[in-house]
Motif scaffolding. Structure first.
Motif, PDB file in Angstrom:
ATOM      1  N   HIS A  81       0.844  -1.194   0.000  1.00 12.33           N
ATOM      2  CA  HIS A  81       0.000   0.000   0.000  1.00 12.33           C
ATOM      3  C   HIS A  81       0.875   1.239   0.000  1.00 12.33           C
ATOM      4  CE1 HIS A  81      -3.661  -2.266   0.665  1.00 12.33           C
ATOM      5  NE2 HIS A  81      -2.917  -3.044   1.412  1.00 12.33           N
ATOM      6  N   VAL A 117       1.397  -5.253   5.791  1.00 17.03           N
ATOM      7  CA  VAL A 117       0.621  -5.675   6.955  1.00 17.03           C
ATOM      8  C   VAL A 117      -0.625  -6.424   6.506  1.00 17.03           C
ATOM      9  CG1 VAL A 117       1.343  -3.859   8.515  1.00 17.03           C
ATOM     10  CG2 VAL A 117      -0.592  -3.470   7.012  1.00 17.03           C
ATOM     11  N   SER A 118      -0.960  -6.238   5.243  1.00 15.66           N
ATOM     12  CA  SER A 118      -2.187  -6.851   4.750  1.00 15.66           C
ATOM     13  C   SER A 118      -1.955  -8.313   4.429  1.00 15.66           C
ATOM     14  CB  SER A 118      -2.649  -6.133   3.495  1.00 15.66           C
ATOM     15  OG  SER A 118      -3.522  -6.957   2.773  1.00 15.66           O
ATOM     16  N   ASP A 119      -2.903  -9.166   4.780  1.00 16.15           N
ATOM     17  CA  ASP A 119      -2.827 -10.514   4.238  1.00 16.15           C
ATOM     18  C   ASP A 119      -4.102 -10.827   3.474  1.00 16.15           C
ATOM     19  OD1 ASP A 119      -4.322 -10.674   6.465  1.00 16.15           O
ATOM     20  OD2 ASP A 119      -2.862 -11.750   7.630  1.00 16.15           O
ATOM     21  N   ALA A 120      -4.664  -9.778   2.858  1.00 17.61           N
ATOM     22  CA  ALA A 120      -5.832  -9.989   2.003  1.00 17.61           C
ATOM     23  C   ALA A 120      -5.390 -10.637   0.705  1.00 17.61           C
ATOM     24  CB  ALA A 120      -6.514  -8.659   1.724  1.00 17.61           C
ATOM     25  N   THR A 167       5.025  -8.698  10.189  1.00 16.53           N
ATOM     26  CA  THR A 167       5.301  -9.300  11.488  1.00 16.53           C
ATOM     27  C   THR A 167       6.504 -10.242  11.415  1.00 16.53           C
ATOM     28  OG1 THR A 167       3.665 -10.963  10.921  1.00 16.53           O
ATOM     29  CG2 THR A 167       2.945  -9.178  12.337  1.00 16.53           C
ATOM     30  N   PRO A 179       3.525 -18.860   4.792  1.00 18.53           N
ATOM     31  CA  PRO A 179       2.474 -19.870   4.919  1.00 18.53           C
ATOM     32  C   PRO A 179       1.160 -19.400   4.305  1.00 18.53           C
ATOM     33  CG  PRO A 179       3.676 -19.677   6.972  1.00 18.53           C
ATOM     34  CD  PRO A 179       4.211 -18.608   6.056  1.00 18.53           C
ATOM     35  N   ARG A 180       0.854 -18.134   4.512  1.00 15.35           N
ATOM     36  CA  ARG A 180      -0.428 -17.634   4.029  1.00 15.35           C
ATOM     37  C   ARG A 180      -0.478 -17.614   2.504  1.00 15.35           C
ATOM     38  NH1 ARG A 180      -4.661 -15.447   6.445  1.00 15.35           N
ATOM     39  NH2 ARG A 180      -3.580 -15.608   8.418  1.00 15.35           N
ATOM     40  N   GLY A 189      -1.077 -20.948   1.312  1.00 13.27           N
ATOM     41  CA  GLY A 189      -2.491 -21.289   1.468  1.00 13.27           C
ATOM     42  C   GLY A 189      -3.336 -20.706   0.348  1.00 13.27           C
ATOM     43  N   ARG A 201     -12.620 -12.582  -4.591  1.00 11.47           N
ATOM     44  CA  ARG A 201     -12.004 -11.831  -3.500  1.00 11.47           C
ATOM     45  C   ARG A 201     -11.652 -10.430  -3.946  1.00 11.47           C
ATOM     46  NH1 ARG A 201     -11.763 -16.865  -2.579  1.00 11.47           N
ATOM     47  NH2 ARG A 201     -11.378 -17.749  -0.530  1.00 11.47           N
ATOM     48  N   ARG A 202     -12.417  -9.913  -4.881  1.00 12.62           N
ATOM     49  CA  ARG A 202     -12.315  -8.527  -5.341  1.00 12.62           C
ATOM     50  C   ARG A 202     -10.939  -8.202  -5.897  1.00 12.62           C
ATOM     51  NH1 ARG A 202     -13.698  -6.002   0.102  1.00 12.62           N
ATOM     52  NH2 ARG A 202     -12.643  -7.905   0.684  1.00 12.62           N
TER      53      ARG A 202
END
Lengths: 225, 416
Positions: free
Chosen positions: A66, A93-96, A115, A137-138, A141, A222-223
């Motif tokens: 961002h 910071v986003s994990d969208a 983080t 990991p995210r 996923g 998810r936009r």
């Protein structure tokens, strides 16, 4: 996880440009990276980021998703147009899903959240500098989610190899999603770390180039894009 | 969420209700009902007053018609502190008195018929009283019907703009047709056409003169509307930050001596903010994903240890089912990891496919030797392994001293 030192044994220290609109965060990252890599420049928005990268030619750009002026994706588009060899590690910071997959598809070679610990970040920078991909990991996923579903039921366009994950790649991604490091994945699957890195790079490649309908639909849900 | 106090600084003294013609409780056009709400007088009193005034040479009826024209329809929105609605939507505050302006849309054909009959009656009355030329009745009746349609349209607010425009155009056309018939009946159609041409010229002149001004008016109106939307969004944001982040920061400052508590508060706040900023549109309220995230949040709160949750796929979750058993076993595994491992972070990965749900809970803490402590670890045996087996699934615990622990749960889906 604490690795402490850069285990890759690079001949010279990696040069890094930090792009983030939060001065406090830039300072913090610089302090954490001090002694491991050379921070050769920083920028707070899209225009200055493009200018600094052009001028400094760093090995790795740490890129916030961002950013004022169009976001990290805009920086990727502009820089990669002229210098496709520039390597980006996205940091946010986003994990969208739309942020994560968005910067990867725009050309970033990895994604970590803010983080992340100092040593982990140093290792990630080293990996990206070496031409490998960095999956949190995210992100793993998200990729599993996006490439899930029955591949046969889907009319795919283009290279079918790009549209699905091999069983081995799926295995690697699942271990990464479980929180395993590349080294641990290698040990678990009785493979070399280099092989794991190749698998992850291939997945990154597929994520960036696949035209898979499912991926587009998944992202749109998810936009994204 | 910490502290859901009301914003005392936003409370204002309530002024008299805005004069509107409400949708509820109207008999003709809601003028009396609106006046009674506005003046805080009983609606019966207002109606009697109007009837009495009407006896004075029809003054009451005229006044009613004037107010009908001048007063906007609709229920006035109560002015509330900015952002309260948003907070209520997200369940942070109790919702205020339920003001549902969109629900009441009157599309009552009976009213339209009544209006038309009223118009016809009026026309007949005029016909008799003024002794208008013969053959004038039906054209005038058509005029009355057209006018009724247009007037009704001014009342409608919820219909789409295109539909409203179409109906207004139709109404105007009917009026024009009625007038043309009337004048043709009088043998004065030529006069009408001349007059029409003159009117068109005048209208064109007016359009040229006032066009730019009207255009600016429309643009100003649009700009103002956009600004209102923006400020509403800002107010939503401000209210959210006030209710969440500011409150948490205040609590954190008071708890500064207790690092565990500060950690817990910060993590809970981060989770909340993330859900608000990046949350998916409509997470299935009873999905496995939501249930696992809730369990992870619970453990995070209780033991101040961050849990990284990655879930692939989703399936319905119901109390008592296999998915429920998996979630409960996951909670147990997370709790064990947070309590005993000493790890700074726990990874939770779940993959839901059509046939089964698979969960991995991994920590990098002290670990243990499963062969040696199996007997006294009732938690692992009873709450995790046996629970999974009772539900047709299985659980494996992999651990070694110094190497952390991983709990692997598999639950078959597709049967109750």
């Amino acid at each position: 996880m604490t690795t402490g030192t850069d285990t890759r044994g690079l001949p010279r220290r990696t040069s890094v440009v930090v792009v983030d609109d939060h001065a406090v965060f830039r300072t913090g990252v610089k302090a954490e990276l001090a002694g491991y890599v050379d921070v050769v420049g920083e920028a707070a928005d899209v225009a200055s980021a493009v200018a600094v990268i052009e001028q400094r030619r760093p090995d790795v750009v740490l890129l916030d998703v961002h950013l004022p002026g169009g976001g990290g994706v805009e920086v990727l588009h502009r820089v990669l147009l002229d210098r496709p060899e520039t390597r980006f590690l996205a940091l946010s910071v986003s994990d969208a899903a739309e942020d994560v997959v968005g910067v990867i598809r725009a050309g970033a070679r990895g994604y970590v959240t803010k983080t992340v610990t100092g040593p982990e970040l140093v290792e990630a920078i080293g990996r990206v500098a070496g031409g490998d991909a960095v999956f949190s990991p995210r992100l793993a996923g998200f990729v599993l989610d996006a490439f899930a579903a029955t591949p046969s039921a889907m009319p795919t366009s283009g290279d079918p190899g790009l549209d699905r994950l091999s069983p081995r790649e799926r295995e690697v991604l699942r271990l990464i999603a479980r929180g395993y490091t590349y080294r641990e994945v290698a040990r678990e699957l009785v493979l070399s770390v280099k092989t794991i890195e190749t698998h992850v790079s291939n997945v990154l490649h597929k994520l960036q180039l696949s035209n898979r309908n499912e991926l587009t639909r998944w992202a749109a849900a998810r936009r994204l894009v | 969420m910490v502290g859901a106090q009301t914003c005392d600084d936003h409370v204002v003294t309530e002024p008299l209700p805005v004069l509107r013609r409400p949708d509820a409780g109207r008999v003709v056009a809601g003028v009396c009902a609106g006046l009674s709400e506005h003046l805080l007088v009983g609606v019966g009193t207002v109606r009697v007053a109007f009837v009495l005034l009407s006896l004075l040479g029809g003054f009451g009826a005229l006044l009613y018609a004037g107010l009908w024209l001048a007063v906007p329809a609709g229920t006035p929105e109560p002015s509330r502190a900015p952002g309260l609605d948003a907070a209520a939507r997200h369940g942070r505050r109790p919702a205020g008195p339920d003001v549902d302006t969109a629900a009441v849309v009157r599309s009552d054909p009976g009213l339209l018929v009544a209006l038309a009959l009223l118009g016809v009656g009026a026309v007949m009355l005029v016909d008799r009283a003024v002794a208008a030329p013969a053959g004038a009745f039906w054209p005038l009746a058509v005029v009355a019907v057209g006018a009724a349609v247009v007037w009704r349209q001014a009342e409608a607010r919820e219909a789409s703009r295109a539909a409203v425009t179409a109906r207004v155009v139709a109404g105007v056309a009917v009026v024009a047709l009625g007038l043309a018939l009337f004048l043709a009946g009088q043998g004065e159609l030529g006069v009408l056409l001349d007059a029409l041409a003159a009117v068109l010229v005048v209208l064109a002149g007016i359009a040229v003169v006032t066009g730019p001004w009207l255009l600016r008016l429309v643009r100003d109106l649009q700009a103002e509307r956009a600004e209102r939307v923006r400020s509403q969004e800002r107010a939503d944001l401000a209210a959210h930050l006030h209710d969440s982040v500011l409150q948490t920061l205040a609590v954190i400052q008071r708890q500064a001596h207790d690092p565990d508590e500060v950690n817990r508060l910060a993590r809970a706040q981060e989770r909340d903010l993330r859900r608000w900023l990046y949350g998916e549109e409509s997470p299935a309220p009873t999905g496995v994903r939501t249930a696992l995230e809730a369990v992870a949040a619970e453990v995070e709160d209780a033991y101040a240890t961050p849990v990284e949750v990655v879930v692939v796929g989703d399936a319905p979750w119901a109390a008592g089912g296999v998915a429920d058993a998996v979630v409960a076993a996951t909670r147990e595994a997370l709790t064990n990891a947070a309590k005993h491992s000493g790890a700074g972070r726990i990874d939770l990965f779940a993959e839901v496919s059509g046939e089964q749900v698979e969960v991995f809970v991994r920590d990098r803490g002290t670990g243990f030797d499963p062969a040696r402590v199996a007997a006294d670890r009732q938690g692992v045996k009873g709450s995790i392994v046996e629970r999974m087996e009772r539900n047709g699934g299985r659980a494996t615990v992999t651990s070694a001293p110094g190497d952390g622990t991983e709990v692997h749960l598999v639950g078959p889906l597709g049967r109750p």
